[in-house]
Design a protein around this motif. Structure first.
Motif, PDB file in Angstrom:
ATOM      1  N   SER A  16      12.389  28.889  50.632  1.00 35.78           N
ATOM      2  CA  SER A  16      12.319  30.267  50.123  1.00 35.78           C
ATOM      3  C   SER A  16      11.906  31.245  51.219  1.00 35.78           C
ATOM      4  CB  SER A  16      11.322  30.314  48.961  1.00 35.78           C
ATOM      5  OG  SER A  16      10.120  29.666  49.327  1.00 35.78           O
ATOM      6  N   LYS A  17      11.192  30.740  52.254  1.00 30.57           N
ATOM      7  CA  LYS A  17      10.802  31.638  53.339  1.00 30.57           C
ATOM      8  C   LYS A  17      12.039  32.074  54.126  1.00 30.57           C
ATOM      9  CE  LYS A  17       8.206  28.356  53.181  1.00 30.57           C
ATOM     10  NZ  LYS A  17       7.497  27.109  53.379  1.00 30.57           N
ATOM     11  N   ASN A  18      12.959  31.140  54.311  1.00 19.53           N
ATOM     12  CA  ASN A  18      14.224  31.468  54.995  1.00 19.53           C
ATOM     13  C   ASN A  18      15.053  32.420  54.131  1.00 19.53           C
ATOM     14  OD1 ASN A  18      15.210  30.815  57.498  1.00 19.53           O
ATOM     15  ND2 ASN A  18      16.715  29.342  56.716  1.00 19.53           N
ATOM     16  N   ARG A  19      14.943  32.255  52.838  1.00 17.74           N
ATOM     17  CA  ARG A  19      15.700  33.114  51.918  1.00 17.74           C
ATOM     18  C   ARG A  19      15.256  34.574  52.073  1.00 17.74           C
ATOM     19  NH1 ARG A  19      17.664  33.305  46.108  1.00 17.74           N
ATOM     20  NH2 ARG A  19      17.734  31.040  45.878  1.00 17.74           N
ATOM     21  N   VAL A  20      13.960  34.797  52.297  1.00 18.59           N
ATOM     22  CA  VAL A  20      13.478  36.162  52.483  1.00 18.59           C
ATOM     23  C   VAL A  20      14.119  36.782  53.727  1.00 18.59           C
ATOM     24  CG1 VAL A  20      11.427  37.581  52.953  1.00 18.59           C
ATOM     25  CG2 VAL A  20      11.323  35.771  51.223  1.00 18.59           C
ATOM     26  N   ASP A  21      14.263  35.984  54.787  1.00 21.84           N
ATOM     27  CA  ASP A  21      14.973  36.495  55.980  1.00 21.84           C
ATOM     28  C   ASP A  21      16.403  36.885  55.615  1.00 21.84           C
ATOM     29  OD1 ASP A  21      13.411  34.202  58.364  1.00 21.84           O
ATOM     30  OD2 ASP A  21      12.923  36.292  57.834  1.00 21.84           O
ATOM     31  N   SER A  22      17.068  36.012  54.830  1.00 20.35           N
ATOM     32  CA  SER A  22      18.459  36.316  54.431  1.00 20.35           C
ATOM     33  C   SER A  22      18.518  37.634  53.668  1.00 20.35           C
ATOM     34  CB  SER A  22      18.987  35.195  53.531  1.00 20.35           C
ATOM     35  OG  SER A  22      19.007  33.966  54.211  1.00 20.35           O
ATOM     36  N   GLU A  23      17.556  37.827  52.764  1.00 17.66           N
ATOM     37  CA  GLU A  23      17.560  39.043  51.941  1.00 17.66           C
ATOM     38  C   GLU A  23      17.307  40.285  52.787  1.00 17.66           C
ATOM     39  OE1 GLU A  23      16.166  36.870  47.782  1.00 17.66           O
ATOM     40  OE2 GLU A  23      14.706  38.097  48.892  1.00 17.66           O
ATOM     41  N   ARG A  24      16.443  40.143  53.791  1.00 18.99           N
ATOM     42  CA  ARG A  24      16.172  41.306  54.654  1.00 18.99           C
ATOM     43  C   ARG A  24      17.420  41.644  55.462  1.00 18.99           C
ATOM     44  NH1 ARG A  24      10.261  39.525  55.987  1.00 18.99           N
ATOM     45  NH2 ARG A  24       9.225  40.614  54.281  1.00 18.99           N
ATOM     46  N   LEU A  25      18.058  40.605  55.993  1.00 14.99           N
ATOM     47  CA  LEU A  25      19.273  40.838  56.796  1.00 14.99           C
ATOM     48  C   LEU A  25      20.356  41.482  55.936  1.00 14.99           C
ATOM     49  CD1 LEU A  25      20.949  40.530  59.349  1.00 14.99           C
ATOM     50  CD2 LEU A  25      21.423  38.149  58.693  1.00 14.99           C
ATOM     51  N   ILE A  47      27.879  34.542  57.720  1.00 17.74           N
ATOM     52  CA  ILE A  47      26.589  34.209  58.326  1.00 17.74           C
ATOM     53  C   ILE A  47      26.045  32.945  57.666  1.00 17.74           C
ATOM     54  CG2 ILE A  47      24.223  35.008  58.740  1.00 17.74           C
ATOM     55  CD1 ILE A  47      25.274  37.893  58.435  1.00 17.74           C
ATOM     56  N   VAL A  48      25.611  31.993  58.466  1.00 17.58           N
ATOM     57  CA  VAL A  48      24.929  30.817  57.927  1.00 17.58           C
ATOM     58  C   VAL A  48      23.484  30.875  58.413  1.00 17.58           C
ATOM     59  CG1 VAL A  48      24.866  28.303  57.745  1.00 17.58           C
ATOM     60  CG2 VAL A  48      27.062  29.476  58.008  1.00 17.58           C
ATOM     61  N   ASN A  49      22.549  31.083  57.466  1.00 13.17           N
ATOM     62  CA  ASN A  49      21.124  31.090  57.826  1.00 13.17           C
ATOM     63  C   ASN A  49      20.623  29.661  57.665  1.00 13.17           C
ATOM     64  OD1 ASN A  49      18.602  31.821  58.548  1.00 13.17           O
ATOM     65  ND2 ASN A  49      18.105  32.888  56.644  1.00 13.17           N
ATOM     66  N   THR A  50      20.434  29.004  58.794  1.00  8.26           N
ATOM     67  CA  THR A  50      20.233  27.554  58.802  1.00  8.26           C
ATOM     68  C   THR A  50      18.796  27.121  58.603  1.00  8.26           C
ATOM     69  OG1 THR A  50      19.883  27.609  61.194  1.00  8.26           O
ATOM     70  CG2 THR A  50      22.167  27.247  60.410  1.00  8.26           C
ATOM     71  N   CYS A  51      18.652  25.810  58.294  1.00 14.48           N
ATOM     72  CA  CYS A  51      17.341  25.151  58.224  1.00 14.48           C
ATOM     73  C   CYS A  51      17.319  24.062  59.292  1.00 14.48           C
ATOM     74  CB  CYS A  51      17.144  24.540  56.840  1.00 14.48           C
ATOM     75  SG  CYS A  51      15.621  23.594  56.703  1.00 14.48           S
ATOM     76  N   VAL A  82      25.462  32.349  63.253  1.00 16.66           N
ATOM     77  CA  VAL A  82      24.487  31.329  62.859  1.00 16.66           C
ATOM     78  C   VAL A  82      23.093  31.838  63.179  1.00 16.66           C
ATOM     79  CG1 VAL A  82      23.621  28.996  63.324  1.00 16.66           C
ATOM     80  CG2 VAL A  82      26.073  29.393  63.068  1.00 16.66           C
ATOM     81  N   THR A  83      22.241  31.868  62.158  1.00 12.96           N
ATOM     82  CA  THR A  83      20.858  32.333  62.334  1.00 12.96           C
ATOM     83  C   THR A  83      19.905  31.274  61.809  1.00 12.96           C
ATOM     84  OG1 THR A  83      20.675  33.244  60.115  1.00 12.96           O
ATOM     85  CG2 THR A  83      21.645  34.694  61.763  1.00 12.96           C
ATOM     86  N   GLY A  84      18.603  31.555  61.914  1.00 10.81           N
ATOM     87  CA  GLY A  84      17.601  30.719  61.265  1.00 10.81           C
ATOM     88  C   GLY A  84      17.018  29.620  62.134  1.00 10.81           C
ATOM     89  N   CYS A  85      16.374  28.676  61.477  1.00 15.09           N
ATOM     90  CA  CYS A  85      15.535  27.687  62.157  1.00 15.09           C
ATOM     91  C   CYS A  85      16.300  26.734  63.058  1.00 15.09           C
ATOM     92  CB  CYS A  85      14.717  26.910  61.124  1.00 15.09           C
ATOM     93  SG  CYS A  85      13.511  27.950  60.291  1.00 15.09           S
ATOM     94  N   LEU A  86      17.503  26.333  62.674  1.00 14.77           N
ATOM     95  CA  LEU A  86      18.236  25.373  63.521  1.00 14.77           C
ATOM     96  C   LEU A  86      18.630  26.033  64.836  1.00 14.77           C
ATOM     97  CD1 LEU A  86      19.322  22.425  63.408  1.00 14.77           C
ATOM     98  CD2 LEU A  86      21.552  23.430  62.848  1.00 14.77           C
ATOM     99  N   VAL A 107      14.895  33.292  64.497  1.00 18.18           N
ATOM    100  CA  VAL A 107      14.170  33.669  63.274  1.00 18.18           C
ATOM    101  C   VAL A 107      13.364  34.951  63.428  1.00 18.18           C
ATOM    102  CG1 VAL A 107      13.988  31.271  62.500  1.00 18.18           C
ATOM    103  CG2 VAL A 107      12.161  32.262  63.899  1.00 18.18           C
ATOM    104  N   SER A 108      13.389  35.566  64.604  1.00 21.11           N
ATOM    105  CA  SER A 108      12.513  36.740  64.773  1.00 21.11           C
ATOM    106  C   SER A 108      13.064  37.964  64.050  1.00 21.11           C
ATOM    107  CB  SER A 108      12.358  37.077  66.251  1.00 21.11           C
ATOM    108  OG  SER A 108      13.566  37.680  66.716  1.00 21.11           O
TER     109      SER A 108
END
Ligand code: SF4
Length: 436
Positions: A16-25, A47-51, A82-86, A107-108
């Motif tokens: 869900s923390k990654n989801r908040v980034d997706s929502e902001r973007l 866009i793929v916001n990865t884990c 491609v964004t996110g933790c991966l 992730v910044s």
């Protein structure tokens, strides 16, 4: 002058923390003039916001990227991101392995701002310059509030600090503004998240401020339910439990991952806090509010875990009857200290321990649910399909717990409504209820 438009599709993976980034973007992109589409075939930008947390999540991220890459070949997609933790964790490797990807970012928050600007320039969009709020991807009546990012606990099996760095709490005023704007937008259920919510504020205010934050959130009139997840055992104290129990809007529910209970295992995991403290808090909660819902997670098969230490974990859960338990087999994550430890447990044995814990918890969950039968509870209607209402009470967190299943009949009810039900039957993870 006619404004340009372009469409964007986003796949949000992981927590869900990654989801908040997706929502902001998404909020920024919409304010630049993008329209959000759900079918990847209709997107100009995908866009793929990865884990990148554990192996299975990494594989799932790669599969999703390759799937979206198809639309660049066959579809209208002109830009794959491609964004996110991966991509934060493996930027060079991914660039080498995924030439079909046009843009990688981590992730910044600054990286996301930069990305939104870049995409807007790419499609010649110049809407309101990225000042939109979050575009919720949850149903409109509920949302996550991420109160901090990163973590200082450095558990020896965890890659999060490698990816998201140390804890960065969000100033309380900004959180209250965000919560108020979510509430004004129709959100009534707020789920408070971070990697470690109970150390909120330590970096900003020099002391934990989670109780103060929860009390301030409870004063936001339009919010009805506030739920706390991802607490860290040794910063869960009596004051926090008293705060939750004394405020009606703060749900009698806590997610407190313990991961293990054997002192030596806790030390090897670098989990701060002791068995004694965890038992004290569990007993304190049970005395403070017998209906309080306790959720936790446990890792089985951590390097060096003996049969006796696993038996101790089973015995602990048997005695303390947690309502919800998420069990995980240890995942050897490169770059983490535990990955180099002696005594790695084989997959077959990890599986055997996982099955043993899971089976025992099924019985406990069934017994805990059965004890609720006959009671009445206020529920939120999460989902309506044909003639069935899938509801949740204070006891069911969104997306991770079961439902209270209610026949709709001829009731005039919509998703997001609250109503009272009497619980008539129990299942392992779900309950059956009738409206009253
Ligand atoms: S508390 Fe431990 S497991 Fe959780 S995010 Fe922090 S380091 Fe990882």
């Amino acid at each position: 002058m006619e404004r340009n438009t372009a469409s964007v599709g986003l796949v949000s993976l992981g927590c869900s923390k990654n989801r908040v980034d997706s929502e902001r973007l998404l909020g920024m992109l919409v304010s630049y003039g993008f329209t959000v589409v759900n079918e990847p075939s209709r997107a100009d930008v995908l866009i793929v916001n990865t884990c990148g947390f554990i192996d299975s999540a990494k594989e799932d991220s790669i599969v999703n990227v390759l799937e979206m890459a198809q639309y660049k070949r066959d579809g209208r997609c002109k830009c794959l991101v491609v964004t996110g933790c991966l991509s934060q964790r493996y930027p060079d490797e991914l660039r080498a392995e995924l030439p079909e990807v046009d843009v990688f970012t981590g992730v910044s928050a600054a990286g996301y701002d930069e990305l939104a600007k870049k995409l807007a320039r790419m499609f010649d969009l110049n809407g309101n310059a990225g000042c939109g709020g979050r575009l919720l991807t949850t149903p409109p009546f509920r949302a996550y509030l991420r109160i901090a990012d990163g973590c200082d606990n450095c558990c020896t099996y965890c890659a999060i600090p490698l990816i998201r760095g140390g804890r960065k709490s969000v100033p309380m005023e900004r959180l209250l503004d965000e919560a108020r704007s979510l509430a004004d937008g129709g959100v009534t259920e707020l789920t408070v998240i971070a990697q470690d919510t109970t150390s909120y504020g330590m970096d900003l205010y020099g002391k934990p401020m989670i109780c103060e934050l929860l009390k301030a959130l409870a004063r936001i009139e339009k919010l009805k339910w506030i739920r706390l997840l991802y607490t860290y055992p040794n910063t869960v104290d009596e004051a926090l439990i008293d705060t939750i129990v004394s405020e009606e809007k703060l749900l009698n529910y806590i997610d407190m991952p313990i991961q293990h209970i054997d002192s030596d295992m806790l030390k090897r995991m670098n989990r701060h806090g002791t068995r004694e403290h965890i038992e004290h808090i569990v007993e304190y909660i049970r005395r403070a509010a017998p209906d309080f819902i306790l959720r936790t997670t446990a890792i089985v098969g951590f390097p060096g875990e003996t049969e006796a230490q696993f038996a101790e974990l089973l015995e602990f859960f048997k005695r303390h009857n947690f309502d919800r338990l998420g069990a995980f087999t240890y995942s050897q994550e490169d770059g983490t200290p535990a990955a180099e430890y002696e005594g790695q447990v084989c997959d077959e044995e990890k599986r055997r321990r996982y099955d043993a814990l899971y089976t025992m918890q099924q019985e406990i969950s069934m017994r805990r649910n059965a004890a609720r039968v006959g009671g009445t509870e206020r529920v939120l209607v999460e989902l309506i399909t044909d003639d069935t209402l899938y509801c949740r009470s204070y006891a069911e967190a969104p997306e991770i717990d079961g439902f209270i299943i209610v026949e709709r009949g001829d009731r005039d009810v919509k998703e997001g409504d609250y109503m009272d039900v009497r619980l008539t039957a129990a299942r392992e993870y779900d309950m059956i209820g009738v409206p009253i």
